[in-house]
Design a protein around this motif. Structure first.
Motif, PDB file in Angstrom:
ATOM      1  N   ARG A 185     131.631   7.022  47.878  1.00 48.32           N
ATOM      2  CA  ARG A 185     131.294   6.928  46.455  1.00 48.32           C
ATOM      3  C   ARG A 185     130.405   5.713  46.220  1.00 48.32           C
ATOM      4  N   GLY A 240     124.250   5.698  43.462  1.00 49.48           N
ATOM      5  CA  GLY A 240     123.751   6.753  44.333  1.00 49.48           C
ATOM      6  C   GLY A 240     122.746   6.288  45.363  1.00 49.48           C
ATOM      7  N   ILE A 260     129.218   6.572  35.555  1.00 50.49           N
ATOM      8  CA  ILE A 260     128.910   7.712  36.423  1.00 50.49           C
ATOM      9  C   ILE A 260     129.227   7.356  37.867  1.00 50.49           C
ATOM     10  N   PHE A 308     128.751   8.522  41.890  1.00 49.11           N
ATOM     11  CA  PHE A 308     127.944   9.333  42.797  1.00 49.11           C
ATOM     12  C   PHE A 308     128.739   9.536  44.088  1.00 49.11           C
ATOM     13  N   ALA A 368     126.822  13.874  41.361  1.00 44.10           N
ATOM     14  CA  ALA A 368     127.221  12.874  40.369  1.00 44.10           C
ATOM     15  C   ALA A 368     128.136  13.495  39.327  1.00 44.10           C
TER      16      ALA A 368
END
Length: 227
Positions: A95, A99, A127, A129, A148
């Motif tokens: 994670r 991202g 958020i 990712f 995501a």
């Protein structure tokens, strides 16, 4: 003079070559010879008939084929699902907050094939990712596409009733791990930790005086009026 052999599968000269090195246009062997003549009037010559280069490599089998990797928000956290078609080795669930970098290892398990899932019970507040890293027995690595999903959100948490008389109720479709009640001056009046995460909880407030109070669900504050 017979053929001369230098190096072998057990004598690699301490050099590691990448496929790009071997396949490059500049890959080859440079050979030179040195002749020492004791009599200046005698001419010496040398000739090489053939040079054979053998590149020893350790095959790395791609560990698995993965289909349909996705992440979505669920009742108990962010749910990741995918299907492992073939292969063996390990799968690492990772994670990241953006991202791009800072990938955190969440879970490591054996590749078993078929439908798979993992639930991140403590998702990021923003958020998150996610990606999968498959590691073959030989050390090869293969990454899945990045998926995501939104994390915990203040808009989906219900803190009620407001105004409150005797009990504050907290209801969230995403599990939380910490609940705190504070006065308007910031004094902590009540606190609970839920190691496994919960979606519902309540705080008794019948004995508290009227006024403004704040309920903190993980890192988000909610203001209530006590009658």
């Amino acid at each position: 003079m017979g053929a001369a052999v230098y190096g072998s599968s057990s004598d690699l000269w301490g050099t590691t070559l990448l496929p790009a090195d071997v396949n490059g246009s500049g890959f080859g062997v440079a050979i030179s010879s040195k002749l020492i003549a004791q009599i200046l009037s005698v001419a010496f010559s040398s000739r090489i008939d053939q040079v054979t280069v053998t590149v020893y490599s350790q095959g790395i089998l791609l560990p698995v084929e993965v289909d349909g990797f996705s992440a979505r928000r669920g009742q108990q956290g962010n749910i990741l699902t995918w299907t492992e078609d073939i292969g063996s080795g390990l799968v690492v669930v990772q994670r990241s907050a953006d991202g791009l970098a800072g990938w955190q290892q969440l879970e490591v398990k054996d590749v078993t094939g078929g439908p798979q899932s993992y639930t991140d019970v403590r998702p990021l507040s923003g958020i998150g990712f996610y990606r999968l890293c498959f590691v073959s027995p030989g050390g090869g690595m293969l990454y899945s596409p990045v998926s995501a999903v939104g994390g915990k959100s203040a808009a989906i948490v219900r803190v009620y009733p407001n105004p409150v008389v005797d009990q504050i109720n907290i209801n969230s479709p995403v599990s939380f791990t910490r609940l705190v009640l504070r006065s308007a001056r910031g004094q902590t009046l009540w606190r609970r930790e839920y190691a496994a995460g919960v979606g519902t909880a309540s705080i008794p407030v019948a004995g508290l005086p009227k006024g403004i109070y704040f309920v903190q669900v993980d890192g988000t504050n909610y203001q209530l009026l006590k009658n």
